[in-house]
Design a protein around this motif. Sequence first.
Motif, PDB file in Angstrom:
ATOM      1  N   PHE A 269     -37.854  -6.150  37.536  1.00 13.30           N
ATOM      2  CA  PHE A 269     -38.770  -6.752  36.589  1.00 13.30           C
ATOM      3  C   PHE A 269     -39.232  -8.138  36.999  1.00 13.30           C
ATOM      4  CE2 PHE A 269     -35.122  -9.003  34.962  1.00 13.30           C
ATOM      5  CZ  PHE A 269     -34.104  -8.060  34.858  1.00 13.30           C
ATOM      6  N   ASP A 270     -38.795  -8.639  38.138  1.00 14.20           N
ATOM      7  CA  ASP A 270     -39.374  -9.849  38.710  1.00 14.20           C
ATOM      8  C   ASP A 270     -39.250  -9.752  40.214  1.00 14.20           C
ATOM      9  OD1 ASP A 270     -40.692 -12.228  38.805  1.00 14.20           O
ATOM     10  OD2 ASP A 270     -39.079 -13.456  37.995  1.00 14.20           O
ATOM     11  N   LEU A 271     -40.212 -10.330  40.927  1.00 17.69           N
ATOM     12  CA  LEU A 271     -40.355 -10.033  42.340  1.00 17.69           C
ATOM     13  C   LEU A 271     -40.962 -11.229  43.055  1.00 17.69           C
ATOM     14  CD1 LEU A 271     -39.946  -7.433  44.094  1.00 17.69           C
ATOM     15  CD2 LEU A 271     -42.381  -6.977  43.727  1.00 17.69           C
ATOM     16  N   ILE A 272     -40.439 -11.540  44.250  1.00 17.01           N
ATOM     17  CA  ILE A 272     -40.973 -12.607  45.096  1.00 17.01           C
ATOM     18  C   ILE A 272     -40.971 -12.109  46.538  1.00 17.01           C
ATOM     19  CG2 ILE A 272     -40.555 -14.938  46.011  1.00 17.01           C
ATOM     20  CD1 ILE A 272     -39.380 -15.717  43.332  1.00 17.01           C
ATOM     21  N   ALA A 273     -42.002 -12.480  47.301  1.00 13.90           N
ATOM     22  CA  ALA A 273     -42.077 -12.141  48.718  1.00 13.90           C
ATOM     23  C   ALA A 273     -41.679 -13.349  49.550  1.00 13.90           C
ATOM     24  CB  ALA A 273     -43.489 -11.694  49.084  1.00 13.90           C
ATOM     25  N   ALA A 274     -40.806 -13.136  50.545  1.00  9.40           N
ATOM     26  CA  ALA A 274     -40.384 -14.195  51.454  1.00  9.40           C
ATOM     27  C   ALA A 274     -39.729 -13.550  52.664  1.00  9.40           C
ATOM     28  CB  ALA A 274     -39.407 -15.154  50.760  1.00  9.40           C
ATOM     29  N   ASP A 275     -39.770 -14.220  53.811  1.00  7.07           N
ATOM     30  CA  ASP A 275     -39.159 -13.695  55.024  1.00  7.07           C
ATOM     31  C   ASP A 275     -37.680 -14.077  55.034  1.00  7.07           C
ATOM     32  OD1 ASP A 275     -38.555 -12.713  57.478  1.00  7.07           O
ATOM     33  OD2 ASP A 275     -39.859 -14.063  58.618  1.00  7.07           O
ATOM     34  N   ILE A 276     -36.859 -13.251  54.395  1.00  5.95           N
ATOM     35  CA  ILE A 276     -35.444 -13.564  54.210  1.00  5.95           C
ATOM     36  C   ILE A 276     -34.679 -13.595  55.526  1.00  5.95           C
ATOM     37  CG2 ILE A 276     -33.286 -12.723  53.178  1.00  5.95           C
ATOM     38  CD1 ILE A 276     -35.185 -14.025  51.187  1.00  5.95           C
ATOM     39  N   ASP A 277     -35.003 -12.691  56.452  1.00  5.43           N
ATOM     40  CA  ASP A 277     -34.252 -12.603  57.701  1.00  5.43           C
ATOM     41  C   ASP A 277     -34.955 -13.278  58.877  1.00  5.43           C
ATOM     42  OD1 ASP A 277     -36.295 -10.784  57.820  1.00  5.43           O
ATOM     43  OD2 ASP A 277     -35.022  -9.021  58.119  1.00  5.43           O
ATOM     44  N   ASN A 278     -36.034 -14.015  58.599  1.00  3.44           N
ATOM     45  CA  ASN A 278     -36.738 -14.795  59.626  1.00  3.44           C
ATOM     46  C   ASN A 278     -37.161 -13.963  60.838  1.00  3.44           C
ATOM     47  OD1 ASN A 278     -36.645 -17.132  58.152  1.00  3.44           O
ATOM     48  ND2 ASN A 278     -35.376 -18.277  59.571  1.00  3.44           N
ATOM     49  N   ASP A 279     -37.663 -12.753  60.571  1.00  2.00           N
ATOM     50  CA  ASP A 279     -38.125 -11.929  61.675  1.00  2.00           C
ATOM     51  C   ASP A 279     -39.646 -11.838  61.715  1.00  2.00           C
ATOM     52  OD1 ASP A 279     -38.573 -10.342  59.479  1.00  2.00           O
ATOM     53  OD2 ASP A 279     -37.638  -8.537  60.312  1.00  2.00           O
ATOM     54  N   GLY A 280     -40.312 -12.666  60.885  1.00  2.00           N
ATOM     55  CA  GLY A 280     -41.761 -12.769  60.967  1.00  2.00           C
ATOM     56  C   GLY A 280     -42.542 -11.851  60.066  1.00  2.00           C
ATOM     57  N   ASP A 281     -41.876 -11.102  59.182  1.00  2.00           N
ATOM     58  CA  ASP A 281     -42.615 -10.281  58.222  1.00  2.00           C
ATOM     59  C   ASP A 281     -42.140 -10.573  56.802  1.00  2.00           C
ATOM     60  OD1 ASP A 281     -40.177  -8.921  57.986  1.00  2.00           O
ATOM     61  OD2 ASP A 281     -40.824  -7.288  59.300  1.00  2.00           O
ATOM     62  N   ALA A 282     -42.878 -10.046  55.857  1.00  2.00           N
ATOM     63  CA  ALA A 282     -42.617 -10.332  54.443  1.00  2.00           C
ATOM     64  C   ALA A 282     -41.597  -9.361  53.877  1.00  2.00           C
ATOM     65  CB  ALA A 282     -43.918 -10.244  53.640  1.00  2.00           C
ATOM     66  N   ASP A 283     -40.410  -9.871  53.562  1.00  2.00           N
ATOM     67  CA  ASP A 283     -39.435  -9.104  52.803  1.00  2.00           C
ATOM     68  C   ASP A 283     -39.681  -9.342  51.315  1.00  2.00           C
ATOM     69  OD1 ASP A 283     -37.989  -8.417  55.276  1.00  2.00           O
ATOM     70  OD2 ASP A 283     -37.408 -10.538  55.272  1.00  2.00           O
ATOM     71  N   LEU A 284     -38.921  -8.645  50.469  1.00  2.00           N
ATOM     72  CA  LEU A 284     -39.064  -8.782  49.021  1.00  2.00           C
ATOM     73  C   LEU A 284     -37.711  -9.112  48.406  1.00  2.00           C
ATOM     74  CD1 LEU A 284     -41.283  -5.636  48.377  1.00  2.00           C
ATOM     75  CD2 LEU A 284     -42.069  -8.011  48.534  1.00  2.00           C
ATOM     76  N   VAL A 285     -37.720  -9.977  47.411  1.00  2.00           N
ATOM     77  CA  VAL A 285     -36.525 -10.292  46.639  1.00  2.00           C
ATOM     78  C   VAL A 285     -36.797  -9.873  45.199  1.00  2.00           C
ATOM     79  CG1 VAL A 285     -34.834 -12.048  46.005  1.00  2.00           C
ATOM     80  CG2 VAL A 285     -36.105 -12.267  48.155  1.00  2.00           C
ATOM     81  N   SER A 286     -35.829  -9.185  44.594  1.00  2.00           N
ATOM     82  CA  SER A 286     -36.044  -8.577  43.283  1.00  2.00           C
ATOM     83  C   SER A 286     -34.927  -8.963  42.319  1.00  2.00           C
ATOM     84  CB  SER A 286     -36.081  -7.047  43.425  1.00  2.00           C
ATOM     85  OG  SER A 286     -35.965  -6.418  42.167  1.00  2.00           O
ATOM     86  N   LEU A 287     -35.318  -9.258  41.098  1.00  2.00           N
ATOM     87  CA  LEU A 287     -34.394  -9.377  39.971  1.00  2.00           C
ATOM     88  C   LEU A 287     -34.589  -8.137  39.120  1.00  2.00           C
ATOM     89  CD1 LEU A 287     -32.378 -11.209  38.420  1.00  2.00           C
ATOM     90  CD2 LEU A 287     -34.334 -12.158  37.210  1.00  2.00           C
ATOM     91  N   GLY A 288     -33.512  -7.370  38.919  1.00  2.14           N
ATOM     92  CA  GLY A 288     -33.698  -6.103  38.240  1.00  2.14           C
ATOM     93  C   GLY A 288     -32.446  -5.625  37.539  1.00  2.14           C
ATOM     94  N   SER A 289     -32.414  -4.343  37.236  1.00  2.00           N
ATOM     95  CA  SER A 289     -31.256  -3.746  36.574  1.00  2.00           C
ATOM     96  C   SER A 289     -30.996  -2.381  37.180  1.00  2.00           C
ATOM     97  CB  SER A 289     -31.483  -3.618  35.059  1.00  2.00           C
ATOM     98  OG  SER A 289     -32.619  -2.827  34.783  1.00  2.00           O
ATOM     99  N   LEU A 290     -29.757  -1.905  37.010  1.00  2.00           N
ATOM    100  CA  LEU A 290     -29.328  -0.633  37.563  1.00  2.00           C
ATOM    101  C   LEU A 290     -28.548   0.129  36.502  1.00  2.00           C
ATOM    102  CD1 LEU A 290     -28.843   1.294  40.006  1.00  2.00           C
ATOM    103  CD2 LEU A 290     -26.779  -0.049  40.490  1.00  2.00           C
ATOM    104  N   TYR A 291     -28.960   1.366  36.257  1.00  2.00           N
ATOM    105  CA  TYR A 291     -28.261   2.246  35.329  1.00  2.00           C
ATOM    106  C   TYR A 291     -27.596   3.366  36.125  1.00  2.00           C
ATOM    107  CZ  TYR A 291     -30.923   0.038  31.578  1.00  2.00           C
ATOM    108  OH  TYR A 291     -31.458  -0.871  30.699  1.00  2.00           O
ATOM    109  N   THR A 292     -26.351   3.662  35.789  1.00  2.00           N
ATOM    110  CA  THR A 292     -25.661   4.789  36.416  1.00  2.00           C
ATOM    111  C   THR A 292     -25.214   5.755  35.331  1.00  2.00           C
ATOM    112  OG1 THR A 292     -23.507   3.681  36.326  1.00  2.00           O
ATOM    113  CG2 THR A 292     -24.840   3.333  38.306  1.00  2.00           C
TER     114      THR A 292
END
Length: 426
Positions: A312-335
């Motif tokens: 439900f919230d999302l940001i793009a950033a190069d987390i692993d510094n490999d030159g492309d856009a990764d995604l970071v997510s705030l969310g929930s998980l149901y099992t």
Amino acid sequence: MRNTFPPFRPWLHLCCSLFILLFGSTAALGQTSFAPAQDFPYLYNPNLYYLPIMYSADVDADNKKDVIILDDNGIVWYKNEGNGNFSDGTQIVDFAQYSKMFPNDIDQDGDIDLVGANSFDGNVDYYANDGSGNFSNAQTIFVVDNEPPLSFEPEFIYINMTDFDNDGDDDVVYHQKTNGILTWRSNNGNGNFSEEFPIDTISSWLNIPIIIIDFDNNGSKDIIAILSSEGLAYVYTNDGSVNFTEVQLNNSNLLSINADAKILTTDINNDGREDIVMSNLGDNLLWFENQGNGNFGSAQIIENGNLGATSFDLIAADIDNDGDADLVSLGSLYTDDAVFPFQTISWYENNDGSFNQHLIDIMLLFLAPIENPYYNYNDLFLVEDFDNDGDFDVLSYIFDDMDVNLYENLLDIPTPAPPPIAMSLS
């Protein structure tokens, strides 16, 4: 509706750790890892009504990203002391009724000011920064609507800022719920703005995220507005002279957007064009390839909401510094076997447009995030290089604790370190 999550219980984190060890997770193992949660000196308010809205900016010009949080405490600045340490909060304003804030050098004097859309009087205000983090009283830039709203009908105004007319300063675009008008104003410099230039009338009483994107690759900033109450997306192209034209999206999948959609734009496949990433609360996490000239490819699934995970919230950033856009997510998980859902903080490693999920943290939720039109589930976390070590860290609101945690990115930086790649966000 009041946010009534129960207080922090230390054993919850132990339970979450055991859950991961015993049952595994949807995350793949990766080289990039994050340190355990560090406490952030969030100014706790037991009567929190609105969820906090977070921003990052170098408020005092010391080359470190500070944190600004807007909530029932008002507007609070947390100074970055270095090495991931933050000062106790300093209240800029002790009471603020803003539906959105925007850090921006509005008066072009070289420091970060604050711009806010007041939810109750229709004012768009700014607080001038003297360069050291001392802010002026609110100065009204303009008034969106001269008619005061009823006490229970606040003037929710959603704003964004970018340089539409390419004159070197950021203009403002906003949508007001009560009259439905999408409007832009030109920044004339020194905090002065032009008269209104209406773009369109979009009737909606829910949030309308305003996304800035160069939709047609002509060098001018265009607008995507999400009409959440009808599940539609409107695109307005800028011809370079700030004449906006509405265009129909060529891919009907982009129109399947619910009221809680979070949309951002970034170049997923490194082809020089901004693609669209969309997260629907309770639905799939998707991306759509920009094929040029306003054409978008079919939806590509990053995360399948049918498996119980949602973002439900999302940001793009190069987390692993490999030159492309990764995604970071705030969310929930149901099992299937869980009594309560889990809050998750994840990053998705981009591998040429396909993604692997990596968990940063997971914790129990006694009460899932409430679907409430007065709650904004955007801007609940930040991704910035807070410790100036060349990689992106994560700062996130934790629902069950009603607190904020900092997660340091432990990526081993090669020498010399490539600079983080900033992405275009909503």
